[in-house]
Design a protein around this motif. Structure first.
Motif, PDB file in Angstrom:
ATOM      1  N   TYR A  68       0.847  -1.204   0.000  1.00 24.38           N
ATOM      2  CA  TYR A  68       0.000   0.000   0.000  1.00 24.38           C
ATOM      3  C   TYR A  68       0.880   1.251   0.000  1.00 24.38           C
ATOM      4  N   PHE A  69       1.975   1.197   0.760  1.00 24.74           N
ATOM      5  CA  PHE A  69       2.950   2.297   0.825  1.00 24.74           C
ATOM      6  C   PHE A  69       3.483   2.622  -0.567  1.00 24.74           C
ATOM      7  N   LYS A  98       2.131   1.725  -3.560  1.00 20.71           N
ATOM      8  CA  LYS A  98       1.043   2.117  -4.468  1.00 20.71           C
ATOM      9  C   LYS A  98       0.617   3.561  -4.252  1.00 20.71           C
ATOM     10  N   SER A  99       0.816   4.076  -3.038  1.00 21.24           N
ATOM     11  CA  SER A  99       0.413   5.446  -2.723  1.00 21.24           C
ATOM     12  C   SER A  99       1.465   6.476  -3.112  1.00 21.24           C
ATOM     13  N   THR A 115       3.564   7.647   0.282  1.00 24.70           N
ATOM     14  CA  THR A 115       3.059   8.724   1.152  1.00 24.70           C
ATOM     15  C   THR A 115       2.020   8.232   2.162  1.00 24.70           C
ATOM     16  N   GLU A 116       1.597   6.950   2.071  1.00 24.76           N
ATOM     17  CA  GLU A 116       0.543   6.457   2.949  1.00 24.76           C
ATOM     18  C   GLU A 116       0.902   5.096   3.535  1.00 24.76           C
ATOM     19  N   SER A 117       0.221   4.774   4.631  1.00 19.81           N
ATOM     20  CA  SER A 117       0.362   3.480   5.286  1.00 19.81           C
ATOM     21  C   SER A 117      -1.036   2.879   5.446  1.00 19.81           C
ATOM     22  N   PRO A 118      -1.197   1.569   5.251  1.00 19.72           N
ATOM     23  CA  PRO A 118      -2.535   0.987   5.279  1.00 19.72           C
ATOM     24  C   PRO A 118      -3.131   0.916   6.673  1.00 19.72           C
ATOM     25  N   ASP A 124       5.576  -0.836   7.588  1.00 20.14           N
ATOM     26  CA  ASP A 124       5.760  -0.839   6.135  1.00 20.14           C
ATOM     27  C   ASP A 124       7.151  -1.342   5.767  1.00 20.14           C
ATOM     28  N   PRO A 143       2.987   9.820   7.364  1.00 20.02           N
ATOM     29  CA  PRO A 143       2.155   9.637   6.167  1.00 20.02           C
ATOM     30  C   PRO A 143       0.909  10.530   6.205  1.00 20.02           C
ATOM     31  N   LYS A 144       0.103  10.439   5.145  1.00 23.04           N
ATOM     32  CA  LYS A 144      -1.046  11.344   5.044  1.00 23.04           C
ATOM     33  C   LYS A 144      -1.980  11.213   6.235  1.00 23.04           C
TER      34      LYS A 144
END
Length: 568
Positions: free
Chosen positions: A7-8, A10-11, A14-17, A89, A138-139
Motif C-alpha cells: 500500500y505504501f 502504491k500510494s 506517502t501512505e500506510s494501510p 511498512d 504519512p497522510k
C-alpha cells in the motif's frame, strides 16, 4: 510483481494501510510460504486481535520447536506508538526481499523472526492527518496511546494494559535473543535520518555491553551510512536545547529497551526523524533492521552464548558473590565530545508565546557538544534470598505472573526474620501519570521477626529474571510497584485520636517517660513549625502511643534474610 506491491508503494510512498489491510498483506506471506505462520496473541480493549507473524525456515512455530533449532529468535515490534508507523511498512518490504525475491533469504539460515505488525491496534485505527503536528507524513497516522489513553511504552514493567500483558506472554514464552522496537522521534531539527537507543550501562550484562560497543554498533553505523542514511544516538537533549548536550543514560524498564535490559537481552530502539519524509523513514528503518539481522545471522553463536551467560551472571554476582545490585542509576556528570550534525538555528522573540522560540534553517552545520553517557549508582542494595508477599496482594501477584516469575506459597504458618521498609517524607505528584497517582518517598530499613500465615507468597531471587524481580519489588527502584502507586493506601491514616482523648493521655506519657519528655521539649525548642502546630504536637504523642497503626507507611512486601528453619 504487482501482487506484492505494498500500500505504501502504491500510494507513491506517502501512505500506510489501516490495520485490516496491513494484516491482509502479511497474510499473503502466510498463504504463499510454508515458512510463515500468523498467530493471535491477544485482544485489545476495543476487541481487535493482536497478531504476531512467525517466520521460520524450519516451520518452528512454537517456542519449544524454535529453541530446538538452535537458531536465534529476533522479535521486531511495530506500532506501539501508531503515529510512528514506518516500521510496519519497512517489515513488509524486508519480508518481501527475504521470501519473494529471495535476495535476503539467507537471513533465515540462522534466525527465526517474530514480527508484531502493530502492537497498539486501537491507537492505529484512530487515524487522522492531524495526530502528529511535528511529523512529515504519512497522510494519515494513528494515535499515540491505546483506547484507555495509556502509553504502552511506559507499561512494560507494571503491565496495566491488555496489549502489554499479551506482549509479555509472547516475550517470556519465546524469550527472544534480540529485539527491535521501531519508532519516530520528535524534538529538534538535525541532519540525522535515523537515531537509536540501546542500553550500555549498569542495568544490563557487561558482556552484552562490550558486544554492543565494540562489535554491533560499529558494524551498524558503517552499514547504515553506506546505504545513504546519517545515523546517530537518540537525541534527548539535557536542557531541551542542542547546545546543552545529549543525554545517553540508562533507560528505566517501563520502556522497551530498558525492559529488555533487565531481561538480560539487547533491544535496539529505532528512532527515525519525524521531519524527514515518510519514504525516507521507511527505508532508513528497513536499513537498520536489515543490517541488524545480517549481523546477528553471521554471528549467531556469539550472541546466543552471550545471552546464556547474561542469564547466569546476576545469580553469581548478587547471590553467590554478594555484590551490591545497582538499584538507582543517574548521570555522574561526566561527558565525551560529540560532533553533532545539525542545521543552523536561531532564537527569535514570539508575540504569540511572549518568549524566545527556536527556529531552524536548512543550512547544515557541525558543532561539538557534550554527550553525557556515563552513569553511577545512586543507591545499591544487597539482594535478598527471597521476597515475601502477603496473599492479599493479588494485583501484585498477577503482574509477577505476566512476567512469568516463579513463585511458591507457604504451606503452613512460619516465623521469619525479615527486613522491612518504612516510608518517610511521602508526597504525591499534583497530576496523574499514566492513570496513576505517583508517590515520592524515602525509605528506612528495619528488621522484624514475624509470623507469616499459610498462603504467603515466596518469590525466590535465584531465577533468570532476578533483575525484573528487584526492579518490581524494591520500593526505591524507579519503576517499582511502590513508585507506580500500587501501595498508596499504606500512606493513608485510617484511625485517629481526638484531642479530648489524646491530650490527657499525652500528659500521662510525659510524666512516665523521661526520654519522650526530653525529645518533645527539644523538638519544641528547635522546630518552629512543630512548635506552632497543635496537630503536629498531638501527633507526636499519638505516633508513640499503643493506639498508633504500626502498618502506616510500612511497605507490606518483606525481604527474607535468613533460611533458618525454612525450606523453599
Amino acid at each position: 510483481m504487482n501482487y506484492w506491491l505494498t500500500y505504501f508503494e502504491k500510494s507513491g510512498m506517502t501512505e500506510s494501510p489501516d490495520y485490516h489491510n496491513s494484516v491482509k498483506y502479511f497474510e499473503k506471506f502466510e498463504k504463499n510460504f510454508p515458512s510463515v505462520k500468523i498467530k493471535d496473541i491477544g485482544i485489545t480493549p476495543q476487541g481487535r486481535k493482536l497478531k504476531v507473524v512467525i517466520i521460520s525456515k524450519d516451520k518452528a512455530f512454537t517456542p519449544l520447536k524454535a529453541k530446538r533449532t538452535g537458531k536465534a529468535i529476533v522479535l521486531i515490534q511495530n506500532g506501539i506508538h501508531p503515529g510512528e508507523i514506518e516500521g510496519k511498512d519497512a517489515c513488509m518490504l524486508l519480508l518481501r526481499e527475504i521470501l519473494v525475491t529471495k535476495e535476503k533469504a539467507h537471513l533465515l539460515d540462522n534466525l527465526i523472526l517474530l514480527i508484531i505488525p502493530v502492537l497498539n491496534v486501537d491507537g492505529h485505527e484512530r487515524l487522522s492527518p492531524f495526530n502528529r503536528p511535528n511529523q512529515n507524513g504519512p497522510k494519515k497516522m494513528g494515535w499515540r496511546t491505546n483506547a484507555l489513553n495509556l502509553n504502552l511504552n511506559r507499561d512494560y514493567l507494571k503491565a496495566d494494559t491488555p496489549e502489554i500483558q499479551s506482549f509479555l506472554k509472547l516475550f517470556n514464552e519465546w524469550l527472544p535473543d534480540f529485539m527491535i522496537d521501531n519508532h519516530t522521534t520528535n524534538g529538534a531539527d538535525y541532519q540525522y535520518h535515523v537515531t537509536y537507543g540501546i542500553e550500555k550501562h549498569q542495568n544490563i550484562d557487561r558482556g552484552l555491553v562490550q558486544w554492543i560497543k565494540n562489535k554491533y554498533l560499529p558494524y551498524l553505523h558503517c552499514k547504515v551510512e553506506a546505504d545513504g542514511f546519517i545515523i546517530g544516538p537518540y537525541m534527548e537533549f539535557k536542557n531541551g536545547a542542542i547546545e546543552s548536550g545529549i543525554l545517553d543514560l540508562p533507560s528505566p524498564p517501563r520502556l522497551s529497551h530498558g525492559y529488555c535490559a533487565v531481561q538480560n537481552r539487547v533491544c535496539l530502539l529505532v528512532e527515525t526523524h519525524s521531519l524527514k519524509p515518510f519514504a525516507n523513514r521507511v527505508f532508513s528503518t528497513k536499513s537498520m533492521m536489515h543490517h541488524t539481522l545480517e549481523y546477528l545471522n553471521d554471528n549467531v553463536e556469539e550472541i546466543m552464548a552471550l545471552n546464556i551467560q547474561a542469564d547466569k551472571n546476576p545469580l553469581r554476582n548478587y547471590l553467590t558473590e554478594k555484590k551490591k545490585f545497582p538499584l538507582i542509576l543517574i548521570s555522574n556528570g561526566k561527558f565525551e565530545k560529540f560532533l553533532f550534525k545539525g542545521f543552523e538555528w536561531y532564537d527569535e522573540y514570539s508575540e504569540i508565546t511572549g518568549s524566545m522560540v527556536r527556529k531552524y534553517t536548512s543550512k547544515p552545520v557541525e558543532i561539538e557538544i557534550p554527550i553525557f553517557n556515563q552513569a553511577k549508582s545512586l543507591k545499591k542494595i544487597f539482594v535478598p534470598e527471597a521476597y515475601l508477599i502477603p496473599q492479599e496482594f493479588e494485583s501484585v501477584i498477577k503482574v509477577l505472573n505476566y512476567h512469568q516469575i516463579k513463585l511458591t506459597r507457604l504451606q503452613n504458618d512460619k516465623m521469619f526474620k525479615v527486613e522491612r521498609y518504612r516510608f518517610t517524607n511521602v508526597s504525591f505528584s499534583p497530576r496523574p501519570y499514566e492513570g496513576r497517582q505517583l508517590p515520592s518517598f524515602n525509605t528506612e530499613c528495619f528488621e522484624e521477626n514475624i509470623l507469616l500465615p499459610k498462603g504467603t507468597y515466596i518469590v525466590p531471587t535465584k531465577q533468570r529474571a532476578l533483575r525484573v524481580i528487584i526492579n518490581l519489588l524494591e520500593p526505591d527502584a524507579p519503576d517499582s510497584f511502590a513508585h507506580w502507586g500500587f501501595f498508596n493506601a499504606f500512606f493513608e491514616r485510617k484511625e485517629y485520636a481526638e484531642a479530648y482523648i489524646m491530650e490527657p493521655y499525652a500528659d500521662i506519657m510525659l510524666e512516665n517517660n523521661p526520654t519522650l519528655r526530653n525529645d518533645f521539649y527539644k523538638r519544641l525548642e528547635f522546630d518552629e513549625k512543630f512548635r506552632n502546630s497543635p496537630l503536629d504536637r498531638l501527633d507526636f504523642f499519638y505516633q508513640r502511643s499503643p493506639f498508633f497503626d504500626t502498618r502506616e507507611n510500612v511497605y507490606p512486601i518483606m525481604r527474607f534474610i535468613s533460611k533458618s528453619g525454612v525450606d523453599f
